[in-house]
Design an enzyme around this catalytic site. Structure first.
Site, PDB file in Angstrom:
ATOM      1  N   TYR A 176       5.059  82.223  79.388  1.00  0.00           N
ATOM      2  CA  TYR A 176       4.706  81.496  80.451  1.00  0.00           C
ATOM      3  C   TYR A 176       5.209  80.149  80.263  1.00  0.00           C
ATOM      4  O   TYR A 176       4.908  79.619  81.433  1.00  0.00           O
ATOM      5  CB  TYR A 176       3.368  81.783  80.689  1.00  0.00           C
ATOM      6  CG  TYR A 176       2.989  83.168  81.144  1.00  0.00           C
ATOM      7  CD1 TYR A 176       3.618  84.066  82.292  1.00  0.00           C
ATOM      8  CD2 TYR A 176       2.703  83.952  80.041  1.00  0.00           C
ATOM      9  CE1 TYR A 176       3.258  85.065  82.229  1.00  0.00           C
ATOM     10  CE2 TYR A 176       2.505  85.212  80.240  1.00  0.00           C
ATOM     11  CZ  TYR A 176       2.519  86.029  81.602  1.00  0.00           C
ATOM     12  OH  TYR A 176       2.581  87.391  81.904  1.00  0.00           O
ATOM     13  N   ASP A 177       5.769  78.960  79.406  1.00  0.00           N
ATOM     14  CA  ASP A 177       5.746  78.205  79.033  1.00  0.00           C
ATOM     15  C   ASP A 177       6.503  77.604  80.298  1.00  0.00           C
ATOM     16  O   ASP A 177       6.128  75.725  80.677  1.00  0.00           O
ATOM     17  CB  ASP A 177       6.579  77.753  77.503  1.00  0.00           C
ATOM     18  CG  ASP A 177       5.738  77.326  76.395  1.00  0.00           C
ATOM     19  OD1 ASP A 177       4.074  77.982  76.831  1.00  0.00           O
ATOM     20  OD2 ASP A 177       5.862  77.842  75.297  1.00  0.00           O
ATOM     21  N   THR A 209       2.422  88.591  62.240  1.00  0.00           N
ATOM     22  CA  THR A 209       2.954  88.197  63.517  1.00  0.00           C
ATOM     23  C   THR A 209       4.176  88.557  63.603  1.00  0.00           C
ATOM     24  O   THR A 209       5.125  88.199  62.807  1.00  0.00           O
ATOM     25  CB  THR A 209       3.011  87.088  64.622  1.00  0.00           C
ATOM     26  OG1 THR A 209       3.233  87.033  66.230  1.00  0.00           O
ATOM     27  CG2 THR A 209       3.334  85.801  63.557  1.00  0.00           C
ATOM     28  N   HIS A 225      -3.656  76.113  73.590  1.00  0.00           N
ATOM     29  CA  HIS A 225      -4.789  76.658  73.344  1.00  0.00           C
ATOM     30  C   HIS A 225      -4.569  77.495  71.787  1.00  0.00           C
ATOM     31  O   HIS A 225      -5.456  77.402  70.986  1.00  0.00           O
ATOM     32  CB  HIS A 225      -4.087  77.817  74.425  1.00  0.00           C
ATOM     33  CG  HIS A 225      -2.540  78.163  73.771  1.00  0.00           C
ATOM     34  ND1 HIS A 225      -2.000  77.616  74.555  1.00  0.00           N
ATOM     35  CD2 HIS A 225      -1.862  79.595  74.031  1.00  0.00           C
ATOM     36  CE1 HIS A 225      -0.571  77.773  74.835  1.00  0.00           C
ATOM     37  NE2 HIS A 225      -0.987  79.650  74.329  1.00  0.00           N
ATOM     38  N   ARG A 226      -3.218  77.446  71.463  1.00  0.00           N
ATOM     39  CA  ARG A 226      -2.892  77.443  69.692  1.00  0.00           C
ATOM     40  C   ARG A 226      -2.674  77.272  69.025  1.00  0.00           C
ATOM     41  O   ARG A 226      -3.608  76.995  68.187  1.00  0.00           O
ATOM     42  CB  ARG A 226      -1.923  78.724  70.073  1.00  0.00           C
ATOM     43  CG  ARG A 226      -1.152  79.596  68.802  1.00  0.00           C
ATOM     44  CD  ARG A 226      -0.679  80.716  68.304  1.00  0.00           C
ATOM     45  NE  ARG A 226       0.709  80.137  69.062  1.00  0.00           N
ATOM     46  CZ  ARG A 226       0.897  80.060  70.990  1.00  0.00           C
ATOM     47  NH1 ARG A 226       0.749  81.514  71.193  1.00  0.00           N
ATOM     48  NH2 ARG A 226       1.573  80.050  70.847  1.00  0.00           N
ATOM     49  N   HIS A 256       8.636  82.454  66.574  1.00  0.00           N
ATOM     50  CA  HIS A 256       7.852  80.740  67.755  1.00  0.00           C
ATOM     51  C   HIS A 256       7.003  80.387  66.959  1.00  0.00           C
ATOM     52  O   HIS A 256       6.328  79.368  66.711  1.00  0.00           O
ATOM     53  CB  HIS A 256       7.960  80.830  69.334  1.00  0.00           C
ATOM     54  CG  HIS A 256       9.021  81.407  69.976  1.00  0.00           C
ATOM     55  ND1 HIS A 256       9.511  79.859  70.131  1.00  0.00           N
ATOM     56  CD2 HIS A 256      10.449  81.986  70.375  1.00  0.00           C
ATOM     57  CE1 HIS A 256      11.326  80.220  70.556  1.00  0.00           C
ATOM     58  NE2 HIS A 256      11.297  81.406  71.418  1.00  0.00           N
ATOM     59  N   ASP A 309      -4.761  86.541  69.609  1.00  0.00           N
ATOM     60  CA  ASP A 309      -3.997  86.800  70.455  1.00  0.00           C
ATOM     61  C   ASP A 309      -4.335  85.712  71.881  1.00  0.00           C
ATOM     62  O   ASP A 309      -5.113  85.098  71.676  1.00  0.00           O
ATOM     63  CB  ASP A 309      -4.692  88.367  70.821  1.00  0.00           C
ATOM     64  CG  ASP A 309      -4.162  89.189  71.965  1.00  0.00           C
ATOM     65  OD1 ASP A 309      -3.104  88.877  71.922  1.00  0.00           O
ATOM     66  OD2 ASP A 309      -4.889  89.777  72.717  1.00  0.00           O
ATOM     67  N   THR A 310      -3.510  86.012  72.445  1.00  0.00           N
ATOM     68  CA  THR A 310      -3.857  84.885  73.521  1.00  0.00           C
ATOM     69  C   THR A 310      -3.544  85.327  74.875  1.00  0.00           C
ATOM     70  O   THR A 310      -2.660  87.007  75.556  1.00  0.00           O
ATOM     71  CB  THR A 310      -2.007  83.650  73.569  1.00  0.00           C
ATOM     72  OG1 THR A 310      -2.535  82.866  72.299  1.00  0.00           O
ATOM     73  CG2 THR A 310      -2.108  82.809  74.572  1.00  0.00           C
TER      74      THR A 310
HETATM   75  P1  IMP Z   1      -0.408  87.343  72.242  1.00  0.00           P
HETATM   76  O1  IMP Z   1      -1.352  88.542  72.309  1.00  0.00           O
HETATM   77  O2  IMP Z   1      -0.580  86.321  71.898  1.00  0.00           O
HETATM   78  O3  IMP Z   1       1.650  87.230  71.487  1.00  0.00           O
HETATM   79  O4  IMP Z   1       0.243  87.119  73.739  1.00  0.00           O
HETATM   80  C1  IMP Z   1       0.348  87.870  74.836  1.00  0.00           C
HETATM   81  C2  IMP Z   1       1.313  86.999  75.565  1.00  0.00           C
HETATM   82  O5  IMP Z   1       1.002  85.883  76.514  1.00  0.00           O
HETATM   83  C3  IMP Z   1       2.665  86.640  74.907  1.00  0.00           C
HETATM   84  O6  IMP Z   1       3.759  87.724  75.481  1.00  0.00           O
HETATM   85  C4  IMP Z   1       3.645  85.261  76.077  1.00  0.00           C
HETATM   86  O7  IMP Z   1       4.218  85.934  77.558  1.00  0.00           O
HETATM   87  C5  IMP Z   1       2.125  84.370  76.453  1.00  0.00           C
HETATM   88  N1  IMP Z   1       1.940  83.399  75.302  1.00  0.00           N
HETATM   89  C6  IMP Z   1       1.379  83.867  74.426  1.00  0.00           C
HETATM   90  N2  IMP Z   1       1.209  82.361  73.690  1.00  0.00           N
HETATM   91  C7  IMP Z   1       1.993  81.533  74.739  1.00  0.00           C
HETATM   92  C8  IMP Z   1       1.977  80.002  74.307  1.00  0.00           C
HETATM   93  O8  IMP Z   1       1.840  79.359  73.785  1.00  0.00           O
HETATM   94  N3  IMP Z   1       2.851  80.024  76.153  1.00  0.00           N
HETATM   95  C9  IMP Z   1       3.617  80.688  76.564  1.00  0.00           C
HETATM   96  N4  IMP Z   1       3.313  81.973  76.469  1.00  0.00           N
HETATM   97  C10 IMP Z   1       2.439  82.523  75.707  1.00  0.00           C
END
Ligand code: IMP
Length: 191
Positions: free
Chosen positions: A150-151, A7, A176-177, A11, A68-69
């Site tokens: 989106y926190d 990554t 989640h993470r 954060h 990935d989230t």
């Molecule tokens: P990523 O692919 O894991 O970077 O997540 C995709 C998008 O989801 C990010 O650009 C954020 O907008 C959102 N995101 C991921 N993790 C979080 C979190 O812990 N809190 C809020 N938004 C998140």
């Protein structure tokens, strides 16, 4: 053990160091001199997590993991989901995404949503997956300044603070993470 977190997100790196503790020497992409934006072209969280971990493994030959989230909103049929980062467009900011989400949620009474994370680990050339999820609601107006993404609009179920009103430690305990990463840590401790 040295472990690379695929990554560029500072954060996430800080969150991960707090969860992984001293047992692991965590480095991110910047630490290993990887400045490339690793492609994330799959249409599932699992696909993207694997894509990023495989990229780092192939190019740097190290033990590594990627995550990935996605934020899934019931009233939006699961959107933005795997497209959470680019919800408001290709080069949008976190605030653009929040604004778009609040606009799309205007007048909606069903505010249920969840964050899902998939972590893909590659260790000794084998792949492992870990998942974490937190359920909650999309608030009507953003609150708080901590965290990212989106926190400010995500209120976890059973709490009265959005993720952006919580400290890192409280967020990590239920997020989640945090959940996916603790599964990763449990696995690594037994490995
Ligand atoms: P990523 O692919 O894991 O970077 O997540 C995709 C998008 O989801 C990010 O650009 C954020 O907008 C959102 N995101 C991921 N993790 C979080 C979190 O812990 N809190 C809020 N938004 C998140």
């Amino acid at each position: 053990m040295e472990l690379i977190f695929a990554t560029h997100n500072q954060h996430k790196t800080i969150e991960a160091i707090e969860i992984l503790g001293e047992t692991f020497q965590l480095k991110n992409l910047k630490d290993i001199g990887c400045l490339t934006e690793i492609p994330e072209t799959a249409d599932t969280l699992m696909g993207n997590a694997l894509q990023k971990a495989r990229y780092v493994h192939e190019h740097y030959h190290c033990n590594c993991f990627a995550d990935d989230t996605g934020l899934e909103v019931e009233a939006l049929d699961g959107r933005p989901g795997v497209y959470s980062a680019r919800f408001a467009g290709e080069h949008c900011s976190y605030q653009d995404n929040v604004d778009k989400l609040l606009r799309e949620m205007e007048g909606k009474t069903n505010r249920n949503a969840c964050f899902k994370t998939v972590v893909a680990l590659i260790i000794d050339d084998k792949e492992y997956l870990f998942e974490g999820r937190v359920d909650g609601y999309i608030v009507e107006q953003q609150r708080g300044t901590a965290g990212f993404g989106y926190d400010p609009v995500f209120l976890p179920k059973g709490f009265d603070k959005t993720f952006a009103e919580m400290g890192d430690e409280d967020k990590n305990a239920i997020s989640h993470r945090g959940r996916a990463m603790r599964k990763l840590v449990d696995f690594l401790k037994k490995y």
